[in-house]
Design a protein around this motif. Sequence first.
Motif, PDB file in Angstrom:
ATOM      1  N   ILE A 221       0.819  -1.212   0.000  1.00  0.00           N
ATOM      2  CA  ILE A 221       0.000   0.000   0.000  1.00  0.00           C
ATOM      3  C   ILE A 221       0.854   1.264   0.000  1.00  0.00           C
ATOM      4  O   ILE A 221       0.598   2.205  -0.769  1.00  0.00           O
ATOM      5  N   PHE A 222       1.875   1.305   0.842  1.00  0.00           N
ATOM      6  CA  PHE A 222       2.651   2.541   0.958  1.00  0.00           C
ATOM      7  C   PHE A 222       3.346   2.943  -0.340  1.00  0.00           C
ATOM      8  O   PHE A 222       3.239   4.097  -0.766  1.00  0.00           O
ATOM      9  N   PRO A 223       4.086   2.041  -1.014  1.00  0.00           N
ATOM     10  CA  PRO A 223       4.693   2.452  -2.294  1.00  0.00           C
ATOM     11  C   PRO A 223       3.656   2.891  -3.316  1.00  0.00           C
ATOM     12  O   PRO A 223       3.881   3.842  -4.081  1.00  0.00           O
ATOM     13  N   LEU A 224       2.520   2.203  -3.320  1.00  0.00           N
ATOM     14  CA  LEU A 224       1.452   2.546  -4.263  1.00  0.00           C
ATOM     15  C   LEU A 224       0.899   3.940  -3.983  1.00  0.00           C
ATOM     16  O   LEU A 224       0.730   4.754  -4.908  1.00  0.00           O
ATOM     17  N   LEU A 225       0.623   4.238  -2.717  1.00  0.00           N
ATOM     18  CA  LEU A 225       0.080   5.545  -2.362  1.00  0.00           C
ATOM     19  C   LEU A 225       1.101   6.657  -2.550  1.00  0.00           C
ATOM     20  O   LEU A 225       0.735   7.792  -2.870  1.00  0.00           O
ATOM     21  N   GLU A 226       2.375   6.344  -2.339  1.00  0.00           N
ATOM     22  CA  GLU A 226       3.426   7.332  -2.611  1.00  0.00           C
ATOM     23  C   GLU A 226       3.383   7.768  -4.069  1.00  0.00           C
ATOM     24  O   GLU A 226       3.469   8.958  -4.387  1.00  0.00           O
ATOM     25  N   ARG A 227       3.281   6.800  -4.970  1.00  0.00           N
ATOM     26  CA  ARG A 227       3.229   7.133  -6.404  1.00  0.00           C
ATOM     27  C   ARG A 227       1.983   7.942  -6.722  1.00  0.00           C
ATOM     28  O   ARG A 227       2.027   8.914  -7.492  1.00  0.00           O
ATOM     29  N   SER A 228       0.853   7.575  -6.102  1.00  0.00           N
ATOM     30  CA  SER A 228      -0.394   8.308  -6.346  1.00  0.00           C
ATOM     31  C   SER A 228      -0.315   9.731  -5.816  1.00  0.00           C
ATOM     32  O   SER A 228      -0.728  10.687  -6.492  1.00  0.00           O
ATOM     33  N   ALA A 229       0.262   9.900  -4.626  1.00  0.00           N
ATOM     34  CA  ALA A 229       0.387  11.238  -4.036  1.00  0.00           C
ATOM     35  C   ALA A 229       1.321  12.104  -4.857  1.00  0.00           C
ATOM     36  O   ALA A 229       1.060  13.274  -5.113  1.00  0.00           O
ATOM     37  N   LEU A 230       2.431  11.516  -5.315  1.00  0.00           N
ATOM     38  CA  LEU A 230       3.393  12.276  -6.118  1.00  0.00           C
ATOM     39  C   LEU A 230       2.781  12.678  -7.444  1.00  0.00           C
ATOM     40  O   LEU A 230       2.934  13.815  -7.908  1.00  0.00           O
ATOM     41  N   SER A 231       2.059  11.767  -8.072  1.00  0.00           N
ATOM     42  CA  SER A 231       1.400  12.061  -9.355  1.00  0.00           C
ATOM     43  C   SER A 231       0.381  13.184  -9.197  1.00  0.00           C
ATOM     44  O   SER A 231       0.286  14.084 -10.030  1.00  0.00           O
ATOM     45  N   ASP A 232      -0.366  13.147  -8.079  1.00  0.00           N
ATOM     46  CA  ASP A 232      -1.372  14.171  -7.848  1.00  0.00           C
ATOM     47  C   ASP A 232      -0.728  15.531  -7.625  1.00  0.00           C
ATOM     48  O   ASP A 232      -1.204  16.551  -8.137  1.00  0.00           O
ATOM     49  N   ARG A 233       0.378  15.554  -6.865  1.00  0.00           N
ATOM     50  CA  ARG A 233       1.061  16.831  -6.608  1.00  0.00           C
ATOM     51  C   ARG A 233       1.655  17.403  -7.895  1.00  0.00           C
ATOM     52  O   ARG A 233       1.624  18.614  -8.117  1.00  0.00           O
ATOM     53  N   GLN A 234       2.189  16.562  -8.752  1.00  0.00           N
ATOM     54  CA  GLN A 234       2.802  17.025  -9.996  1.00  0.00           C
ATOM     55  C   GLN A 234       1.758  17.581 -10.963  1.00  0.00           C
ATOM     56  O   GLN A 234       2.049  18.467 -11.767  1.00  0.00           O
ATOM     57  N   SER A 235       0.517  17.079 -10.862  1.00  0.00           N
ATOM     58  CA  SER A 235      -0.541  17.535 -11.753  1.00  0.00           C
ATOM     59  C   SER A 235      -1.181  18.836 -11.298  1.00  0.00           C
ATOM     60  O   SER A 235      -1.941  19.452 -12.043  1.00  0.00           O
ATOM     61  N   GLN A 236      -0.893  19.248 -10.042  1.00  0.00           N
ATOM     62  CA  GLN A 236      -1.492  20.477  -9.522  1.00  0.00           C
ATOM     63  C   GLN A 236      -0.816  21.726 -10.078  1.00  0.00           C
ATOM     64  O   GLN A 236       0.348  21.729 -10.377  1.00  0.00           O
TER      65      GLN A 236
END
Length: 218
Positions: free
Chosen positions: A203-218
Amino acid sequence: MFLRFKNAVRIGLLVALLVVLPSTAIAKLKVCNHTDLVLLVAVGYDVPSGVVATEGWWRLYPGYCQIPIDLKMNDGRYFVHAQSDEKSTMPTDSFAWGEQHSLCVGGSDFKVEVAGECREGTEVAKFNALRKNWNNTQKVDIYHPERRYANLFRTKVAGVQRLLSIAGYQLGVIDGVAGEKTVEALNEVGIANSVFGFDFDRIFPLLERSALSDRQSQ
């Protein structure tokens, strides 16, 4: 009969000695992350040449205890520094642990042979000295000054909640309790990635990628 009793006495004495004698197991440094943030850990230690070397970075997820460096705890000083990973932490929630000693660290995976002299590509970080004790327990517990959770499982859940919030999920208060909103968000992420239950290692590596992707898209 006498021989058997004599052997039994020898065995008993051997067992007693094993119980009384101190453990000779190799003591190694263990770091426990009691914060709800993904931490990057660096370690400093005395080397035979008389200077301090530093190594890092080791990623330590919320609620995890790990041995960051495969190094026997010999005589000498040891130092630990930890900081939140800026890639998976909101800028307003940055965190650093260490305040006693200034040593040099690198920007990525690094080993600084002379950590008292910062050269190009390194910068100063604050480390705390490790208090070694008599029973070979070399554990460092890192807590957030404002947020504490009842146990390591709650800490892991809080870490998941924080990453889900960064990824855009509206969970409300981050409290380490797997409530309805947290479970719904985890199920949504899990179904999309074939991860089910509280499989924190995935879960943690997966959520890290999701959080990073979301921040980069902002």
